[in-house]
Design a protein around this motif. Structure first.
Motif, mmCIF file in Angstrom:
data_model
loop_
_atom_site.group_PDB
_atom_site.id
_atom_site.type_symbol
_atom_site.label_atom_id
_atom_site.label_comp_id
_atom_site.label_asym_id
_atom_site.label_seq_id
_atom_site.Cartn_x
_atom_site.Cartn_y
_atom_site.Cartn_z
ATOM 1 N N ALA A 1 50.129 7.510 -59.393
ATOM 2 C CA ALA A 1 49.871 8.944 -59.223
ATOM 3 C C ALA A 1 51.061 9.774 -59.690
ATOM 4 O O ALA A 1 50.893 10.932 -60.096
ATOM 5 N N ASP A 2 52.249 9.202 -59.661
ATOM 6 C CA ASP A 2 53.439 9.928 -60.113
ATOM 7 C C ASP A 2 53.367 10.253 -61.605
ATOM 8 O O ASP A 2 54.025 11.189 -62.073
ATOM 9 N N ASP A 3 52.594 9.451 -62.360
ATOM 10 C CA ASP A 3 52.429 9.705 -63.793
ATOM 11 C C ASP A 3 51.201 10.566 -64.083
ATOM 12 O O ASP A 3 50.828 10.747 -65.244
ATOM 13 N N PRO B 1 37.127 9.228 -73.365
ATOM 14 C CA PRO B 1 38.125 10.215 -73.757
ATOM 15 C C PRO B 1 39.423 10.142 -72.968
ATOM 16 O O PRO B 1 40.415 10.740 -73.355
ATOM 17 N N VAL B 2 39.415 9.410 -71.832
ATOM 18 C CA VAL B 2 40.645 9.179 -71.071
ATOM 19 C C VAL B 2 40.690 7.708 -70.673
ATOM 20 O O VAL B 2 39.680 7.000 -70.716
ATOM 21 N N SER B 3 41.856 7.251 -70.276
ATOM 22 C CA SER B 3 41.997 5.871 -69.828
ATOM 23 C C SER B 3 41.345 5.682 -68.464
ATOM 24 O O SER B 3 41.515 6.505 -67.565
ATOM 25 N N ASN C 1 41.810 6.760 -63.050
ATOM 26 C CA ASN C 1 41.418 7.558 -64.211
ATOM 27 C C ASN C 1 42.592 8.359 -64.727
ATOM 28 O O ASN C 1 43.356 8.935 -63.948
ATOM 29 N N GLY C 2 42.711 8.394 -66.049
ATOM 30 C CA GLY C 2 43.704 9.253 -66.660
ATOM 31 C C GLY C 2 43.157 10.648 -66.881
ATOM 32 O O GLY C 2 42.000 10.959 -66.573
ATOM 33 N N THR C 3 43.989 11.495 -67.424
ATOM 34 C CA THR C 3 43.593 12.850 -67.814
ATOM 35 C C THR C 3 44.026 13.059 -69.262
ATOM 36 O O THR C 3 44.597 12.166 -69.888
ATOM 37 N N GLY C 4 43.785 14.240 -69.780
ATOM 38 C CA GLY C 4 44.179 14.527 -71.143
ATOM 39 C C GLY C 4 45.671 14.501 -71.366
ATOM 40 O O GLY C 4 46.144 14.368 -72.505
ATOM 41 N N SER C 5 46.449 14.597 -70.288
ATOM 42 C CA SER C 5 47.910 14.644 -70.419
ATOM 43 C C SER C 5 48.611 13.389 -69.944
ATOM 44 O O SER C 5 49.838 13.305 -70.022
ATOM 45 N N THR C 6 47.851 12.395 -69.447
ATOM 46 C CA THR C 6 48.495 11.174 -68.962
ATOM 47 C C THR C 6 48.691 10.189 -70.102
ATOM 48 O O THR C 6 47.950 10.195 -71.077
ATOM 49 N N PRO C 7 49.694 9.313 -69.983
ATOM 50 C CA PRO C 7 49.931 8.314 -71.034
ATOM 51 C C PRO C 7 48.888 7.214 -71.016
ATOM 52 O O PRO C 7 48.027 7.165 -70.139
#
Length: 480
Positions: free
Chosen positions: A30-32, A427-429, A452-458
């Protein structure tokens, strides 16, 4: 005295709070910026069990291929573990004394998720046994149950023109070989010559082959790539790379642009090889066979429990979405209508909560559920004694599962867990895992983790998730 009592109460509460949280390592993601929903709990005797770990368990997230466990559960409830899908050959009349079938021969696609060329060979053999030696009409491939099915994902839509993978196969109730063409690549006898590239299922040219593979000297390594493209004349398998003279033959699979047409070509070649001539060639249709058509040959597929083993172990998208369409209650359903049937099944599970399944495979990134909801489903199946053995057998143990990337973490995680994973990169990881665990004393538990990632996560790798999850879950197992 009051202060000391208050301090003691707080100290006593701290371990319970930590234990209830449970996913301290997984929470680091969650920190990322990753969104996490997770829950692990023991199963009680008819009552909700103790929660061992929890991170936003009600959060709605993409489950990716964890969606397949919903499909498997709904299929088991609807059909039962021993259900078999039937594919049949029909005719408008019985063959005459000379073995001539006046009219068309109809392949009635039964929606079997695992219909293969071996099954088609059995059909042809049984047709021959029925006395058919010639078809005066056409071979008609009927996909009246469903197909062609509109694509909902980028991969499947692009696959109508060109594709470089085997996982995004298009869907039809008359599809064969998981909707994939297969070619075998073998080295020539001498270096510098083109490799030998032939269809996997016989000598007939089922699909055109553009061979750009060179045979190289011994121990030169083998590097192969394949692209299926479609032009005005149909599908072409464009293969390139190199293969050593001392290499073993390799098989390459790529999805076809029209699975019903693929089934027609394959069956026509088999009929010809069996000496059964078809005068009118082959066509495909979405029309139901005539009511008066008689069965000339039939083959039953593998039992559902075996289909689920393949579907979940190999995360087979074609099989999962074919089962999804089999579950639909509407005529000629879309994939999302099949998803509606699974949603209705889950909606009947007390405490499940919201669920959206546009596909049963999880290829559609719009799918949404929660970790708590997945655990409700897992517990429901655990409490179905006639269905649970088939359901849990379709999951993987990390220590010996077919997916090698899950062989991570402590021995406790490796040997005490059965799970299904889910992966999406666009579209996201998305990295998801859910299943069962057994404690040291033999108690059963369920767990679900959705990341789940977002558009700004690595980019998110599986090692980042499994290394943390395995440590957290192992601690819960060891503590009980």
């Amino acid at each position: 005295m009051l202060s000391r009592c208050l301090s003691l109460c707080l100290l006593l509460l701290l371990p319970l709070t930590a234990l209830g949280h449970g996913f301290s390592h997984l929470e680091e993601l969650a920190d990322d910026g990753f969104l996490i929903g997770a829950e692990a709990r023991l199963l009680g005797n008819g009552e909700p069990g103790e929660t061992l770990g929890s991170l936003s368990p009600e959060r709605q997230l993409s489950p990716a291929s964890v969606s397949k466990i919903y499909t498997a559960a709904a299929a088991l409830e609807r059909f039962g573990p021993q259900h078999r899908f039937t594919t049949q050959l029909l005719g408008s009349a019985e063959p005459d004394a000379e073995g001539v079938l006046q009219g068309d021969l109809i392949l009635d696609g039964g929606g079997d998720p695992a219909l293969t060329t071996e099954d088609l060979w059995r059909l042809v053999q049984r047709l021959h046994q029925a006395g058919v030696r010639e078809v005066a009409g056409r071979l008609v491939v009927s996909q009246w149950r469903f197909g062609p099915v509109a694509c909902l994902t980028t991969d499947r839509c692009e696959g109508q023109r060109r594709v470089d993978n085997a996982y995004s196969a298009l869907l039809s109730s008359a599809a064969v070989n998981y909707g994939n063409w297969c070619v075998t690549v073998a080295p020539a006898r001498t270096a510098g010559a083109p490799a030998q590239v032939t269809p996997c299922d016989g000598q007939a040219d089922l699909v055109r082959i553009d061979n750009r593979i060179e045979t190289r000297p011994p121990n030169s390594g083998t590097e192969l790539s394949a692209l299926r493209v479609t032009d005005g004349d149909g599908d072409v398998m464009r293969v390139s790379g190199q293969i050593s003279t001392n290499a073993r033959p390799r098989e390459l699979y790529r999805t076809s642009s029209d699975p019903a047409e693929q089934a027609g070509r394959t069956l026509m070649a088999m009929l010809e090889q069996a000496g059964i001539a078809v005068a009118g060639g082959h066509v495909t249709t979405t029309l139901e066979p005539p009511a008066g058509a008689s069965r000339l040959a039939a083959v039953d597929g593998k039992p559902l429990q075996e289909l689920l083993l393949r579907t979940l172990n190999y995360s087979n998208n074609f099989m999962a979405d074919t089962l999804t369409l089999d579950l639909a209650t509407t005529p000629r359903p879309s994939l999302s209508q099949g998803g509606d049937a699974i949603e209705a099944f889950a909606g009947g599970l007390p405490g499940h909560g919201p669920l959206r399944l546009d596909s049963g495979s999880g290829l559609t990134p719009e799918n949404r559920t929660s970790a708590a909801g997945v655990n409700v489903l897992l517990e429901h199946m655990f409490r179905q004694p006639a269905l649970f053995p088939s359901f849990v057998a379709a999951l993987q143990s990390p220590s010996n599962g077919v997916m090698r990337f899950i062989r991570r973490g402590p021995a406790t995680f490796q040997d005490h867990v059965m799970l299904k994973t889910g992966t999406l990169n666009q579209p996201v990881s998305v990295r998801a895992a859910a299943g069962y665990f057994r404690t040291r004393t033999g108690r059963w538990g369920v767990f679900s983790v959705l990341v789940n990632g977002t558009g700004s996560t690595p980019y998110l790798s599986w090692s980042q998730v499994l290394d943390r999850l395995s440590v957290d879950l192992s601690a819960m197992i060891e503590a009980h």
